[in-house]
Design a protein around this motif. Structure first.
Motif, short mmCIF file in Angstrom:
data_model
loop_
_atom_site.label_atom_id
_atom_site.label_comp_id
_atom_site.label_asym_id
_atom_site.label_seq_id
_atom_site.Cartn_x
_atom_site.Cartn_y
_atom_site.Cartn_z
N PRO A 22 0.79 -1.23 0.00
CA PRO A 22 0.00 0.00 0.00
C PRO A 22 0.83 1.29 0.00
CG PRO A 22 0.15 -0.90 2.23
CD PRO A 22 0.94 -1.83 1.34
N VAL A 23 2.16 1.20 0.27
CA VAL A 23 2.90 2.46 0.46
C VAL A 23 4.12 2.56 -0.46
CG1 VAL A 23 2.13 2.88 2.84
CG2 VAL A 23 4.16 1.48 2.44
N ALA B 139 6.64 0.55 -0.74
CA ALA B 139 7.90 0.27 -0.04
C ALA B 139 8.92 -0.25 -1.06
CB ALA B 139 7.66 -0.77 1.06
N ALA C 145 12.47 2.05 2.38
CA ALA C 145 12.86 0.63 2.27
C ALA C 145 11.79 -0.25 2.90
CB ALA C 145 14.20 0.43 2.95
N LEU D 59 19.70 -0.14 -2.71
CA LEU D 59 19.00 1.14 -2.81
C LEU D 59 20.00 2.29 -2.99
CD1 LEU D 59 16.33 2.64 -2.72
CD2 LEU D 59 16.48 2.68 -0.23
N VAL E 247 3.65 10.55 0.47
CA VAL E 247 4.85 10.56 1.33
C VAL E 247 6.09 10.21 0.53
CG1 VAL E 247 3.77 9.97 3.56
CG2 VAL E 247 4.35 8.13 1.96
N GLY F 55 12.18 8.16 4.35
CA GLY F 55 13.33 7.27 4.39
C GLY F 55 13.92 7.08 3.01
N GLY F 56 14.04 5.80 2.61
CA GLY F 56 14.58 5.50 1.28
C GLY F 56 13.82 6.21 0.16
N ARG G 242 4.25 14.79 2.43
CA ARG G 242 5.14 14.85 3.59
C ARG G 242 6.44 14.15 3.25
NH1 ARG G 242 2.65 11.68 8.07
NH2 ARG G 242 1.25 10.78 6.52
N ILE H 122 17.67 2.76 13.17
CA ILE H 122 18.74 2.77 12.16
C ILE H 122 18.99 4.21 11.71
CG2 ILE H 122 18.44 0.40 11.34
CD1 ILE H 122 16.67 1.58 9.06
N ALA I 9 20.89 5.04 2.45
CA ALA I 9 21.07 5.09 1.00
C ALA I 9 21.60 6.49 0.67
CB ALA I 9 19.79 4.76 0.27
N PHE J 87 25.42 2.10 9.80
CA PHE J 87 24.16 1.39 9.51
C PHE J 87 24.30 -0.09 9.86
CE2 PHE J 87 21.58 -0.86 6.11
CZ PHE J 87 20.35 -0.61 6.68
N PHE K 163 5.70 -2.54 13.83
CA PHE K 163 4.67 -3.46 13.34
C PHE K 163 3.64 -3.77 14.43
CE2 PHE K 163 8.05 -4.36 10.15
CZ PHE K 163 7.32 -3.95 9.04
C1 3H9 Z 1 14.53 3.04 5.14
O1 3H9 Z 1 13.99 3.60 4.23
C2 3H9 Z 1 16.00 2.72 5.18
C3 3H9 Z 1 16.81 3.36 4.11
O2 3H9 Z 1 17.27 4.63 4.52
C4 3H9 Z 1 18.04 2.58 3.78
C5 3H9 Z 1 17.91 1.19 3.41
C6 3H9 Z 1 19.18 0.60 2.92
N1 3H9 Z 1 8.04 -1.13 4.75
O3 3H9 Z 1 1.18 2.92 8.78
P1 3H9 Z 1 0.10 2.34 7.95
C7 3H9 Z 1 3.05 -1.04 5.87
S1 3H9 Z 1 13.65 2.52 6.49
C8 3H9 Z 1 7.16 -2.13 4.83
O4 3H9 Z 1 -0.97 1.57 8.60
P2 3H9 Z 1 -0.72 5.00 7.25
C9 3H9 Z 1 2.48 -1.09 7.28
O5 3H9 Z 1 3.11 -2.09 8.04
C10 3H9 Z 1 11.98 2.97 6.16
N2 3H9 Z 1 5.86 -1.97 5.16
O6 3H9 Z 1 -0.57 3.44 7.00
C11 3H9 Z 1 1.02 -1.40 6.99
O7 3H9 Z 1 0.94 -2.80 6.71
P3 3H9 Z 1 -0.36 -3.64 7.12
C12 3H9 Z 1 11.74 4.38 6.51
C13 3H9 Z 1 5.46 -0.72 5.41
O8 3H9 Z 1 -1.42 5.53 6.07
C14 3H9 Z 1 0.76 -0.64 5.68
O9 3H9 Z 1 2.04 -0.41 5.10
N3 3H9 Z 1 10.31 4.67 6.36
C15 3H9 Z 1 6.32 0.37 5.35
O10 3H9 Z 1 -1.27 5.26 8.59
C16 3H9 Z 1 0.07 0.70 5.89
O11 3H9 Z 1 0.82 1.44 6.85
C17 3H9 Z 1 9.47 4.69 7.40
O12 3H9 Z 1 9.85 4.54 8.53
C18 3H9 Z 1 7.67 0.14 4.99
N4 3H9 Z 1 8.55 1.14 4.88
O13 3H9 Z 1 0.77 5.57 7.28
C19 3H9 Z 1 8.03 4.95 7.07
N5 3H9 Z 1 5.64 1.49 5.69
O14 3H9 Z 1 -1.48 -3.04 6.32
C20 3H9 Z 1 7.17 3.95 7.76
C21 3H9 Z 1 4.38 1.10 5.93
O15 3H9 Z 1 0.00 -5.04 6.77
N6 3H9 Z 1 5.75 4.08 7.42
N7 3H9 Z 1 4.26 -0.22 5.77
O16 3H9 Z 1 -0.52 -3.42 8.59
C22 3H9 Z 1 4.96 5.02 7.94
O17 3H9 Z 1 5.38 5.89 8.66
C23 3H9 Z 1 3.50 4.93 7.62
O18 3H9 Z 1 3.23 3.60 7.23
C24 3H9 Z 1 3.03 5.87 6.50
C25 3H9 Z 1 1.55 5.53 6.14
C26 3H9 Z 1 3.11 7.32 6.98
C27 3H9 Z 1 3.85 5.69 5.26
#
Ligand code: 3H9
Length: 727
Positions: free
Chosen positions: A20-21, A23, A61, A77, A98, A101-102, A120, A130, A134, A257, A274
């Motif tokens: 949904p997002v 990723a 990510a 990435l 949005v 992060g990555g 955002r 972490i 990237a 990292f 989670f």
């Molecule tokens: C990164 O990027 C590292 C890099 O710098 C380097 C790498 C080498 N991955 O929150 P919601 C799922 S670290 C996997 O209910 P909302 C979430 O579990 C990443 N899954 O919706 C849920 O699953 P389910 C840095 C993800 O509208 C579903 O999506 N990014 C991810 O209230 C819906 O999510 C973050 O920390 C993900 N990255 O909010 C952002 N994100 O339906 C983390 C979400 O099975 N995400 N899911 O329960 C958020 O802050 C919120 O999800 C967001 C949407 C604001 C995007």
């Protein structure tokens, strides 16, 4: 995974696609890289736009795959972000929804960034234990300077497009058609030199006092982090951006990292991420769940009682754009309440103004103050937030039952009282539910939602949806004294007080607990909450006060150990911060600085002398284990009693309601990390030493899990005994 298409003659559009997002899973990253290479190789393509499907650029990510990441490899990435930047053709990021992060790192690899006004951006990695890995820690400081990069990367806060534009993260804001506008821009800039648009080639903007800025930031995050490693590592990575060439800074970022990824903290924080989402998917012991129950819309709500809790609740509801009726019992209380709510709303509006958000959501015109219960006739939902007094609550619910429309939902804000007893006085007990807010209610993210015996699935779904509307995390729990949060708090506080009897000082206990990562130890917390709250409850239960049977031993209640210490303090008017003295001494009533109190030391010595207790030295390990394992032990019992339906529920309650440090993942996660056999053996040791403290006797469920070979946390509930068919 990433769709490639042509827009017009010369622009290639790559759309990230992973509901949904969006990723950035390895498949998405691979497809993105292929798209960029394809565009580069195609001479008819003059520019590229990267965007995301379903109105979202990307949430970064794929966090679910972190556990399988090979820390030694260069993240794919990061390779792809470099590839985008190295492209011979201009690449424009079209950011909707949005870019986190990555996702933001991909956008920073692009040469131009256009964002929708509601979009955002941010680097929330720090909240997952972490850092942006990237190349984000190296590009962002070059783009927006060190102070702003420090702020964003170490707090993980999201910024709205308007602020992102001001900071220089994006180049342009659009109100609609973000992708179309990005395509226009891409066509316009094709052929222009890309060098000045490549962030990695820019120097970090120099400041005369750079060293001081970095050192101050380090001091600040260390003070706030309470043992969390990631904020400090973020600063080290940003420092590398200042001190090293880009490529070497990237190496440093990768090294940090790898270290964080391998740390238990990252695992705990990602578990917490989670867990927060898992609790939304509630299930009742009957099997009814979020999947089948639907919430009713709430347009107009009422709050009864404008004390500290009521004011916060009203503020939350107004911020959520609801029509609100606020009711008090007399004009004086109503006026005081009105003034307090008005100033809370003004404060909220000014905070929103600072972060570029529209302040109209704090509009006091949506709010009606009244003394008249008749004003509650057309509300969809009522939240009663009066004093914790069963008789008073019942009287109010009786009234509500006759005044409110039959389909109105009736919520009680209580931290311990029996929901069924309250529901029983109404004619619609299936529409009665507990909503335990935490103080200050407009700030704290937790809402403990308590289902009574008759509460209907629709009522539960509506209360859980209300939590989401109020930007809170709702956790559904069963009905018992103290529910989940306060029921687990009781043995924790009890141990802390017993430790004082045995020889500790309040500050020693607090320091041990704060060293673990809690914001506040038990004694500072008790002083803040007010010692009279527990005193009133103990008097109600007949543990002290006039209802106590004459001749009851001072330190025993029904053959269990009891400490009258907090009762004695209350008898002396030492109610905590508000009285200027409690377990600590404060500079004045309402003061906030807790100072050790020599009076208390004397008092404790005399108390020990009176009761023949020989003070002993208690080490930090015992302090922590007795307080935390008693709390965790109760958590196992709560799972066995089906008051919480999963360990994640307990962990989320503790993280958001009680200041449990996120980098320790919550009490049940912590137990699984240190090992159930260890928790069990320590509880056995302490309960043998203190056979008169039942709460130290290991829960049979904990013993069962250990006997089963300590299965992983996600399997625990499958071992809870199912209720008998009669229930
Ligand atoms: C990164 O990027 C590292 C890099 O710098 C380097 C790498 C080498 N991955 O929150 P919601 C799922 S670290 C996997 O209910 P909302 C979430 O579990 C990443 N899954 O919706 C849920 O699953 P389910 C840095 C993800 O509208 C579903 O999506 N990014 C991810 O209230 C819906 O999510 C973050 O920390 C993900 N990255 O909010 C952002 N994100 O339906 C983390 C979400 O099975 N995400 N899911 O329960 C958020 O802050 C919120 O999800 C967001 C949407 C604001 C995007």
């Amino acid at each position: 995974m990433a769709q490639y298409r042509r827009a017009g003659a010369a622009v290639a559009v790559i759309r990230l696609h992973n509901a949904p997002v969006n990723a950035l899973s390895s498949a998405v990253v691979q497809a993105l890289a292929q798209g960029v290479k394809k565009a580069d190789l195609d001479p008819s393509v003059k520019a590229v736009v990267i965007c995301g499907a379903n109105g979202k650029f990307s949430a970064g990510a794929d966090i679910r795959t972190f556990s399988s990441l090979q820390p030694r490899d260069r993240p794919a990435l990061a390779e792809t972000v470099s590839l985008i930047e190295r492209s011979q053709k201009p690449v424009v990021a079209a950011i909707e929804g949005v870019a986190l992060g990555g996702g933001l790192e991909v956008a920073l690899g692009c040469h131009y960034r256009i964002a929708h006004a509601q979009a955002r951006v941010g680097f929330p990695e720090v909240l997952l234990g972490i850092l942006p890995a990237a190349e984000g820690t190296q590009r962002l400081p070059r783009l927006i300077g060190i102070p702003a990069a420090l702020d964003l990367i170490t707090t993980g806060r999201h910024v709205l497009a308007a602020e992102a534009l001001k900071l220089g993260i994006i180049d342009e804001i659009v109100k609609e058609n973000t992708v179309e506008r990005a395509i226009e821009l891409a066509s316009k800039v094709s052929g222009q030199p890309l060098g000045p648009r490549k962030i990695s080639l820019k120097p970090v903007p120099d400041l005369p006092d750079m060293e001081a800025i970095l050192s101050e930031a380090l001091v600040k995050v260390k003070r706030k982090a309470r043992g969390r490693l990631s904020p400090e590592m973020c600063i080290q990575a940003i420092k590398a951006a200042v001190q090293l060439p880009f490529a070497e800074g990237v190496e440093k970022e990768r090294e940090l990292f790898r270290f964080l990824l391998g740390s238990g903290q990252a695992k705990a924080q990602q578990y917490a991420f989670f867990a927060e989402r898992a609790v939304e998917k509630w299930t009742m012991p009957s099997g009814t769940s979020w999947k089948t129950a639907s919430a009713q819309p709430i347009r107009k709500a009422a709050v009864i009682g404008l004390g500290t809790m009521g004011r916060g609740i009203v503020t939350s509801l107004v911020k959520a754009k609801m029509l609100v009726v606020a009711l008090e019992q007399d004009q004086k209380q109503l006026d005081i309440g009105r003034e307090a709510v008005t100033s809370l709303l003004q404060w909220e509006a000014s905070k929103m103004q600072q972060s570029g958000q529209s302040q109209d959501i704090c509009d006091p015109a949506r709010l009606q103050f009244t003394l008249d219960f008749g004003a509650l006739r057309d509300v969809d939902l009522v939240i009663e937030a009066v004093f914790e007094d069963m008789a008073l609550k019942k009287e109010i619910f009786r009234k509500l039952s006759t005044i409110c429309k039959p389909e109105a939902f009736l919520c009680t804000n209580t931290s311990a009282l029996d929901i069924d007893e309250i529901a029983a006085v109404t004619s619609h007990p299936h529409q009665v539910i507990g909503t335990h807010f935490f103080s200050p209610a407009h700030v704290m993210k937790l809402l403990e939602v308590i289902r009574g015996h008759h509460t209907s699935p629709t009522t539960i779904a509506t209360a859980m949806s209300l939590a989401k509307t109020l930007n809170k995390v709702g956790v559904l729990v069963g009905n018992c004294f103290g529910f989940v949060g306060n029921r687990m708090m009781a043995p924790y506080v009890e141990q802390a007080i017993f430790l004082l009897e045995e020889g500790c000082k309040p500050e020693e206990v607090d320091q041990a607990v704060e060293g673990f990562g809690f914001h506040m130890g038990p004694f500072r917390m008790l002083d803040l909450a007010g010692l009279d709250v527990g005193w009133r409850s103990r008097k109600g239960q007949g543990l002290t006060g006039p209802k106590l049977a004459p001749g009851t031993p001072a330190r025993q209640r029904e053959s269990r150990r009891y400490s009258p210490l907090p009762d004695f303090l209350c008898e002396q008017g030492r109610y905590g911060q508000k009285a200027g003295k409690g377990w600590y001494l404060y500079e004045k009533p309402g003061g906030r600085t807790a100072n050790p109190d020599p009076w208390l030391y004397n008092f404790l010595s005399e108390y020990r002398e009176t009761h023949g207790i020989k003070a002993r030295f208690v080490d930090q390990e015992e302090i922590l284990e007795r307080c935390l394992y008693a709390l965790i032990n109760e958590g196992f019992q709560i799972l066995a009693d089906r008051i919480a339906s999963a360990p994640e529920d307990i962990d989320v309650i503790y993280i958001y309601g009680y200041g449990w440090p996120t980098h320790r993942g919550g009490p049940m996660f912590h137990a699984s990390t240190v090992g159930l056999p260890h928790v069990l053996s320590r509880l056995q040791k302490y309960s043998e030493a203190h056979p008169d403290i039942p709460k130290l006797q290991p829960s049979p469920f904990l013993k069962k899990l250990v006997a089963l070979g300590s299965p992983p946390l996600r399997e625990w509930v499958s071992h809870v005994r199912q209720p008998s068919s009669k229930l």
